[in-house]
Design a protein around this motif. Structure first.
Motif, PDB file in Angstrom:
ATOM      1  N   GLU A  16      46.840  33.576  33.203  1.00 18.06           N
ATOM      2  CA  GLU A  16      45.687  33.191  34.012  1.00 18.06           C
ATOM      3  C   GLU A  16      44.391  33.522  33.264  1.00 18.06           C
ATOM      4  O   GLU A  16      44.412  33.744  32.052  1.00 18.06           O
ATOM      5  CB  GLU A  16      45.728  33.919  35.355  1.00 18.06           C
ATOM      6  CG  GLU A  16      46.656  33.275  36.380  1.00 18.06           C
ATOM      7  CD  GLU A  16      46.007  32.092  37.083  1.00 18.06           C
ATOM      8  OE1 GLU A  16      44.770  31.930  36.959  1.00 18.06           O
ATOM      9  OE2 GLU A  16      46.716  31.325  37.734  1.00 18.06           O
ATOM     10  N   CYS A  61      40.488  39.759  36.839  1.00 15.11           N
ATOM     11  CA  CYS A  61      41.871  40.128  37.175  1.00 15.11           C
ATOM     12  C   CYS A  61      41.921  41.618  37.478  1.00 15.11           C
ATOM     13  O   CYS A  61      41.221  42.416  36.842  1.00 15.11           O
ATOM     14  CB  CYS A  61      42.788  39.792  35.997  1.00 15.11           C
ATOM     15  SG  CYS A  61      44.543  40.118  36.287  1.00 15.11           S
ATOM     16  N   THR A  62      42.747  41.990  38.457  1.00 15.77           N
ATOM     17  CA  THR A  62      42.973  43.401  38.775  1.00 15.77           C
ATOM     18  C   THR A  62      44.351  43.801  38.272  1.00 15.77           C
ATOM     19  O   THR A  62      45.345  43.114  38.528  1.00 15.77           O
ATOM     20  CB  THR A  62      42.882  43.647  40.289  1.00 15.77           C
ATOM     21  OG1 THR A  62      41.563  43.316  40.735  1.00 15.77           O
ATOM     22  CG2 THR A  62      43.163  45.115  40.620  1.00 15.77           C
ATOM     23  N   ARG A  90      39.905  46.789  37.504  1.00 18.76           N
ATOM     24  CA  ARG A  90      39.498  45.392  37.642  1.00 18.76           C
ATOM     25  C   ARG A  90      38.747  44.993  36.380  1.00 18.76           C
ATOM     26  O   ARG A  90      37.827  45.697  35.946  1.00 18.76           O
ATOM     27  CB  ARG A  90      38.623  45.179  38.870  1.00 18.76           C
ATOM     28  CG  ARG A  90      38.172  43.713  39.036  1.00 18.76           C
ATOM     29  CD  ARG A  90      37.548  43.470  40.393  1.00 18.76           C
ATOM     30  NE  ARG A  90      37.009  42.114  40.515  1.00 18.76           N
ATOM     31  CZ  ARG A  90      37.746  41.041  40.788  1.00 18.76           C
ATOM     32  NH1 ARG A  90      39.060  41.173  40.958  1.00 18.76           N
ATOM     33  NH2 ARG A  90      37.196  39.839  40.883  1.00 18.76           N
ATOM     34  N   ILE A 115      44.122  35.460  29.896  1.00 20.72           N
ATOM     35  CA  ILE A 115      44.885  36.708  29.932  1.00 20.72           C
ATOM     36  C   ILE A 115      46.259  36.453  29.320  1.00 20.72           C
ATOM     37  O   ILE A 115      46.985  35.562  29.753  1.00 20.72           O
ATOM     38  CB  ILE A 115      45.057  37.214  31.374  1.00 20.72           C
ATOM     39  CG1 ILE A 115      43.694  37.371  32.044  1.00 20.72           C
ATOM     40  CG2 ILE A 115      45.828  38.534  31.396  1.00 20.72           C
ATOM     41  CD1 ILE A 115      43.792  37.483  33.557  1.00 20.72           C
ATOM     42  N   ALA A 135      49.527  42.197  37.051  1.00 21.92           N
ATOM     43  CA  ALA A 135      48.246  41.502  36.932  1.00 21.92           C
ATOM     44  C   ALA A 135      48.064  40.628  38.165  1.00 21.92           C
ATOM     45  O   ALA A 135      48.948  39.850  38.515  1.00 21.92           O
ATOM     46  CB  ALA A 135      48.227  40.649  35.666  1.00 21.92           C
ATOM     47  N   GLN A 136      46.923  40.759  38.834  1.00 15.21           N
ATOM     48  CA  GLN A 136      46.675  40.028  40.084  1.00 15.21           C
ATOM     49  C   GLN A 136      45.358  39.264  39.981  1.00 15.21           C
ATOM     50  O   GLN A 136      44.294  39.848  39.748  1.00 15.21           O
ATOM     51  CB  GLN A 136      46.595  41.008  41.257  1.00 15.21           C
ATOM     52  CG  GLN A 136      46.288  40.359  42.603  1.00 15.21           C
ATOM     53  CD  GLN A 136      47.515  39.735  43.250  1.00 15.21           C
ATOM     54  OE1 GLN A 136      48.542  40.383  43.407  1.00 15.21           O
ATOM     55  NE2 GLN A 136      47.392  38.468  43.635  1.00 15.21           N
ATOM     56  N   THR A 137      45.432  37.936  40.148  1.00 13.98           N
ATOM     57  CA  THR A 137      44.230  37.110  40.235  1.00 13.98           C
ATOM     58  C   THR A 137      44.216  36.415  41.591  1.00 13.98           C
ATOM     59  O   THR A 137      45.132  36.592  42.405  1.00 13.98           O
ATOM     60  CB  THR A 137      44.180  36.041  39.125  1.00 13.98           C
ATOM     61  OG1 THR A 137      45.191  35.051  39.383  1.00 13.98           O
ATOM     62  CG2 THR A 137      44.396  36.656  37.752  1.00 13.98           C
ATOM     63  N   HIS A 193      50.201  36.743  41.179  1.00 15.41           N
ATOM     64  CA  HIS A 193      50.401  37.944  40.386  1.00 15.41           C
ATOM     65  C   HIS A 193      51.549  37.759  39.399  1.00 15.41           C
ATOM     66  O   HIS A 193      52.380  36.867  39.561  1.00 15.41           O
ATOM     67  CB  HIS A 193      50.691  39.151  41.283  1.00 15.41           C
ATOM     68  CG  HIS A 193      52.077  39.156  41.867  1.00 15.41           C
ATOM     69  ND1 HIS A 193      52.411  38.425  42.989  1.00 15.41           N
ATOM     70  CD2 HIS A 193      53.218  39.766  41.461  1.00 15.41           C
ATOM     71  CE1 HIS A 193      53.698  38.613  43.262  1.00 15.41           C
ATOM     72  NE2 HIS A 193      54.211  39.416  42.350  1.00 15.41           N
ATOM     73  N   THR A 198      40.383  35.694  33.587  1.00 12.98           N
ATOM     74  CA  THR A 198      39.608  36.723  34.278  1.00 12.98           C
ATOM     75  C   THR A 198      38.736  36.060  35.344  1.00 12.98           C
ATOM     76  O   THR A 198      38.409  34.878  35.223  1.00 12.98           O
ATOM     77  CB  THR A 198      38.724  37.468  33.271  1.00 12.98           C
ATOM     78  OG1 THR A 198      37.915  36.529  32.555  1.00 12.98           O
ATOM     79  CG2 THR A 198      39.559  38.279  32.307  1.00 12.98           C
TER      80      THR A 198
END
Length: 282
Positions: free
Chosen positions: A262, A266-267, A245, A254, A110-112, A116, A264
Motif C-alpha cells: 500500500e 500507515c500505522t 504511525r 510501502i 501494517a494498517q492503512t 491490513h 503511506t
C-alpha cells in the motif's frame, strides 16, 4: 520452491516425518487455496517451502490460528529463517521439522485505510521499493546473492530523498532520508544485516532510518548493521515501539517483506505471539 527441487524436498520430508500430503502450487491463488483446503481438513502443521515472500504470504493466512507453520527456506535471502537460526542443509531442516519445538513469535501489522497486512521481517519505505522492482526472480536465479550489491547501488541512485514523520508515545519525530525501516525480529537482509537487541519474541518493532540525506550517513548506519552492533547514530533516529504511525512527503509506497503493498500514511503495530513456528532445540 522451484519445480526442480520439489521431489528432492518431498523425499527428505517423507524420510524424516510422517508426511501426509505434498503439493507444488503453480500460482499464488493455488498456493492460498492449498493452505485453505488443508486448514479446512483440520491439518494443524503445514510446512512451507520458498523464499521470504512466499513465507510472508503463508504467515498472513496462518496468523492467529492454531496451525503451526514449518519453514523450509528455499529462496535467495532467507531472512526470516536466518532470524530463527534454521539450518540451511535440507537434511538438517527436515530433522528440525520432525523434532524441533513449537515457538510462538511476533508478527508486525501494517494498517492503512484500505486494510491490513502482517509482516515477518520488515516494512520499509524508499530504496527498498526500487530494489524490489530491480531484483526480479530471473536476476536472483541467475546471480543469487550477487544480484543484491548491483541492485542496491542502482536502487539508491534511483531513490529521491523524502520527508518522513513518525508519531509514537505522544511524540512526533520528523526527518529526511532515503530509507525508513520498521523491523520485526533480528534480521533485515539474509544472515548479514542484524539488529543486536531485537528478536521475534520481544513484543516490539524497531523503527529507524538508514542514514540521513547524505550518502556517508547511509553507509555508516549500514556498516553498523553489517557487524550486528547497536544503532546509536543520531541520523538513524532509532526507536523501539509497539505502535507507530508513519506519514511521508511525498506519499511513499510501502514494501512488506519484499513486496510493494500500500502507500503511506500507515500505522504499524506488533501482534505478540501471533504465529507458531517450528524451530531447532537450543
Amino acid at each position: 520452491m522451484g519445480h526442480d527441487r520439489f521431489e528432492e524436498v518431498r523425499r527428505a520430508l517423507a524420510q524424516a516425518l510422517n508426511l501426509v500430503y505434498a503439493a507444488m502450487p503453480n500460482t499464488e491463488a493455488d498456493f492460498c487455496a492449498q493452505i485453505t483446503a488443508q486448514r479446512s481438513c483440520g491439518v494443524r502443521r503445514i510446512i512451507i517451502g520458498g523464499g521470504d515472500g512466499t513465507l510472508s504470504l503463508a504467515a498472513n493466512m496462518l496468523a492467529e490460528t492454531p496451525v503451526v507453520m514449518g519453514i523450509l527456506p528455499l529462496g535467495t535471502g532467507n531472512t526470516f529463517a536466518a532470524g530463527l537460526n534454521l539450518p540451511s542443509a535440507l537434511s538438517s531442516l527436515a530433522r528440525v521439522m520432525a523434532t524441533g519445538y513449537v515457538m510462538p513469535i511476533d508478527l508486525g501489522v501494517a494498517q492503512t485505510a484500505n486494510g491490513h497486512r502482517y509482516f515477518l521481517n520488515t516494512a520499509t519505505l524508499g530504496v527498498s521499493e526500487r530494489l524490489t522492482q530491480l531484483l526480479t526472480a530471473e536476476s536472483k536465479r541467475k546471480l543469487g546473492w550477487m544480484a543484491w550489491p548491483k541492485g542496491v547501488r542502482r536502487a539508491i541512485a534511483m531513490t529521491p530523498i523524502f520527508q518522513v514523520r513518525l508519531e509514537f508515545r505522544s511524540r512526533v519525530v520528523s526527518f529526511r532520508t532515503r530509507q525508513l525501516i520498521i523491523a520485526n525480529g533480528r534480521n533485515l537482509a539474509g544472515p548479514v544485516f542484524a539488529l543486536r537487541d531485537a528478536s521475534h519474541q520481544d513484543g516490539k518493532l524497531h523503527a529507524f532510518s538508514l542514514g540521513g540525506q547524505d550518502w556517508w550517513s547511509l553507509l555508516k548506519v549500514g556498516m553498523v548493521l553489517l557487524v550486528g552492533r547497536h544503532i546509536s547514530d543520531r541520523q538513524a533516529h532509532y526507536e523501539q515501539v509497539r505502535e507507530v504511525r508513519v506519514s511521508a512527503e511525498p506519499v511513499m509506497a510501502i514494501d512488506i517483506d519484499g513486496e510493494v503493498w500500500e502507500h503511506t500514511p500507515c500505522t504499524f503495530t506488533v501482534r505478540h505471539g501471533a504465529l507458531s513456528v517450528i524451530v531447532p532445540h537450543g
